[in-house]
Design a protein around this motif. Sequence first.
Motif, PDB file in Angstrom:
ATOM      1  N   TYR A 266      50.275  43.174  31.368  1.00 18.36           N
ATOM      2  CA  TYR A 266      50.363  44.625  31.208  1.00 18.36           C
ATOM      3  C   TYR A 266      50.512  45.349  32.547  1.00 18.36           C
ATOM      4  O   TYR A 266      50.709  46.561  32.573  1.00 18.36           O
ATOM      5  N   PHE A 267      50.403  44.634  33.647  1.00 15.58           N
ATOM      6  CA  PHE A 267      50.392  45.286  34.954  1.00 15.58           C
ATOM      7  C   PHE A 267      51.472  44.732  35.880  1.00 15.58           C
ATOM      8  O   PHE A 267      51.313  44.692  37.089  1.00 15.58           O
ATOM      9  N   THR A 268      52.576  44.322  35.295  1.00 16.72           N
ATOM     10  CA  THR A 268      53.658  43.740  36.076  1.00 16.72           C
ATOM     11  C   THR A 268      54.743  44.774  36.362  1.00 16.72           C
ATOM     12  O   THR A 268      54.548  45.975  36.189  1.00 16.72           O
ATOM     13  N   GLU A 269      55.876  44.320  36.762  1.00 14.12           N
ATOM     14  CA  GLU A 269      57.013  45.154  37.154  1.00 14.12           C
ATOM     15  C   GLU A 269      57.368  46.179  36.076  1.00 14.12           C
ATOM     16  O   GLU A 269      57.351  45.892  34.888  1.00 14.12           O
ATOM     17  N   GLY A 270      57.687  47.391  36.523  1.00 16.99           N
ATOM     18  CA  GLY A 270      58.088  48.463  35.617  1.00 16.99           C
ATOM     19  C   GLY A 270      57.010  49.490  35.369  1.00 16.99           C
ATOM     20  O   GLY A 270      57.295  50.587  34.877  1.00 16.99           O
ATOM     21  N   LEU A 271      55.761  49.174  35.686  1.00 14.19           N
ATOM     22  CA  LEU A 271      54.653  50.106  35.490  1.00 14.19           C
ATOM     23  C   LEU A 271      54.530  51.022  36.700  1.00 14.19           C
ATOM     24  O   LEU A 271      54.497  50.547  37.845  1.00 14.19           O
ATOM     25  N   SER A 272      54.432  52.311  36.455  1.00 13.73           N
ATOM     26  CA  SER A 272      54.247  53.283  37.532  1.00 13.73           C
ATOM     27  C   SER A 272      52.981  52.956  38.331  1.00 13.73           C
ATOM     28  O   SER A 272      51.926  52.698  37.741  1.00 13.73           O
ATOM     29  N   PRO A 273      53.066  52.948  39.670  1.00 19.00           N
ATOM     30  CA  PRO A 273      51.876  52.662  40.492  1.00 19.00           C
ATOM     31  C   PRO A 273      50.711  53.599  40.195  1.00 19.00           C
ATOM     32  O   PRO A 273      49.554  53.168  40.210  1.00 19.00           O
ATOM     33  N   GLU A 274      50.998  54.877  39.912  1.00 18.10           N
ATOM     34  CA  GLU A 274      49.925  55.831  39.618  1.00 18.10           C
ATOM     35  C   GLU A 274      49.215  55.482  38.311  1.00 18.10           C
ATOM     36  O   GLU A 274      47.991  55.623  38.204  1.00 18.10           O
ATOM     37  N   ILE A 275      49.990  55.032  37.328  1.00 14.64           N
ATOM     38  CA  ILE A 275      49.382  54.633  36.049  1.00 14.64           C
ATOM     39  C   ILE A 275      48.573  53.355  36.228  1.00 14.64           C
ATOM     40  O   ILE A 275      47.454  53.239  35.723  1.00 14.64           O
ATOM     41  N   LYS A 276      49.117  52.414  36.964  1.00 16.61           N
ATOM     42  CA  LYS A 276      48.388  51.169  37.226  1.00 16.61           C
ATOM     43  C   LYS A 276      47.051  51.465  37.896  1.00 16.61           C
ATOM     44  O   LYS A 276      46.001  50.931  37.492  1.00 16.61           O
ATOM     45  N   ASP A 277      47.067  52.328  38.907  1.00 16.26           N
ATOM     46  CA  ASP A 277      45.830  52.681  39.612  1.00 16.26           C
ATOM     47  C   ASP A 277      44.828  53.349  38.670  1.00 16.26           C
ATOM     48  O   ASP A 277      43.622  53.090  38.747  1.00 16.26           O
ATOM     49  N   ALA A 278      45.336  54.230  37.786  1.00 22.15           N
ATOM     50  CA  ALA A 278      44.450  54.946  36.846  1.00 22.15           C
ATOM     51  C   ALA A 278      43.796  53.981  35.857  1.00 22.15           C
ATOM     52  O   ALA A 278      42.606  54.115  35.544  1.00 22.15           O
ATOM     53  N   ILE A 279      44.548  53.001  35.363  1.00 22.38           N
ATOM     54  CA  ILE A 279      43.995  52.040  34.400  1.00 22.38           C
ATOM     55  C   ILE A 279      42.969  51.132  35.088  1.00 22.38           C
ATOM     56  O   ILE A 279      41.897  50.846  34.527  1.00 22.38           O
ATOM     57  N   LEU A 280      43.282  50.684  36.291  1.00 23.88           N
ATOM     58  CA  LEU A 280      42.339  49.831  37.019  1.00 23.88           C
ATOM     59  C   LEU A 280      41.079  50.611  37.396  1.00 23.88           C
ATOM     60  O   LEU A 280      39.970  50.053  37.406  1.00 23.88           O
ATOM     61  N   ALA A 281      41.242  51.907  37.684  1.00 25.04           N
ATOM     62  CA  ALA A 281      40.068  52.755  37.951  1.00 25.04           C
ATOM     63  C   ALA A 281      39.221  52.904  36.689  1.00 25.04           C
ATOM     64  O   ALA A 281      37.985  52.930  36.748  1.00 25.04           O
ATOM     65  N   ALA A 282      39.881  52.985  35.531  1.00 27.69           N
ATOM     66  CA  ALA A 282      39.148  53.054  34.257  1.00 27.69           C
ATOM     67  C   ALA A 282      38.374  51.766  34.029  1.00 27.69           C
ATOM     68  O   ALA A 282      37.234  51.783  33.550  1.00 27.69           O
ATOM     69  N   ALA A 283      38.979  50.626  34.389  1.00 24.77           N
ATOM     70  CA  ALA A 283      38.288  49.339  34.257  1.00 24.77           C
ATOM     71  C   ALA A 283      37.027  49.319  35.121  1.00 24.77           C
ATOM     72  O   ALA A 283      35.961  48.849  34.682  1.00 24.77           O
TER      73      ALA A 283
END
Length: 483
Positions: A266-283
């Motif tokens: 779910y966190f590979t190529e194509g995901l916006s860096p800002e969205i990736k950071d937000a999801i990992l921050a939620a984790a």
Amino acid sequence: MSKITAMTVSELSRALQSGELSSAEATRAYLDRIETKDGEIGAYLTVTAEQAMKQAEAIDARRIAGEALPPLAGVPAGIKDNICTKGTLTTCASKMLGNFVPPYSATVMEKLADTVMLGKCNMDEFAMGSTTENSYYKTTRNPRGLDRVPGGSSGGSAAAVAANEAAFALGSDTGGSIRQPAAFCGVVGMKPTYGMVSRYGLVAFASSLDQIGPLTRDVRDNALVLSAIAGHDRRDSTSVDREYGDFSAELGQGVQGMKVALPHEYFTEGLSPEIKDAILAAAKRFEAMGAQIVETSMPTISAALPAYYILSSAEASSNLARFDGVKYGYRAEHYGSVDELYKNSRSEGFGPEVKRRIMLGSFALSSGYYDAYYKKALQVRTLIVRDFERIFSTCDFILSPVAPTVAYKIGEKSHSPLEMYMGDVYTVPINIAGVPSLSLPCGCDRDGMPIGMQLIGKAFSEPRLYRAAYAFEQDARKGGERV
């Protein structure tokens, strides 16, 4: 009036039950809001103002007479325009059903009989699309950025809630059509377990994937609405006969000891860096609240998107065969034979995206290609179900993005259907497996556009998903964050 339309469903319900507010006052406030705001948003296709006021006044009279009413009685709501409403135009945002007034109501509307319907919300035609730009009638704008799409296909429903033009709304989700617009508009959206909410009266897109669900401003409201619409229905052969109870029963119990899966696909190529950071921050937030983060893998996710578009298009080509210009709906004016009647009515009545999916589905089901495409997609479906079962054997839920980007500009991707299809990569596996998924806000990008995350659980785990989402929502609010 603005104070009334800013209230949550829970707050509004308490005010109505205590007599602090009447349903007529609440309904009038929302209708005034629609009148002043919807010209720029375009959330509604049909506003049922006169009917809504009569319904609200009747509910007030029953309440004054001492009748016991359900929690959502008198609460004003918006309804997606593919959910049949007796006596009220139901168009599916298509020219094909531009004059269709159903002689019956969907089961969810019967369950919400004491809720005030404000009107029918705009959508992508026959629920096919991700932006609500595919509506035959109008384009809906995102209340959080008027130059942005609200998502789709339930874009009108999400926009109505986000713009305070409805206390809550109902949408339908075939491959992310509740969760993605919820993420784009910064509201909460639930795709329930397949079979939990009756599909009777929902105009079918893909019958094995479609589910009706609620869009609300917060998690508690969402649980409240789902409690009202869930339940077995003998008129729906796919409806699951079991007890559901109160979906808000576990709210406030926290996430201590829960295991949260993070599949690296779910966190590979194509995901916006800002969205990736937000999801990992939620984790990390879940971890700080006592949950355990488990990194895992879901290898079938790469095959989910092509399998979904084959399965959904095949079912759509079958379901939409009924719209032939004979019994109801649009009929072409000029034809010389029955074959020409079918051909002209369907050519003129359906929009480009609907035609594209009908043709794709017909091809996948055709002789010589069935085994190569449709049968293989069914096999992929089985593998996806097994992947989810494997993860849920050790974890309580999966945390993932809802979409690879935030809401984009109107017209930005309308020239590229394949690019828009790719935006469903994180949502379609849930529908294929029939499991529940809840979308809720988890931050904003640098332009202030909402970022959504989804919590995915095993079948009938909605109370646990609401419990985890509520814990996240309350913890973020304690920190003064906008969610």
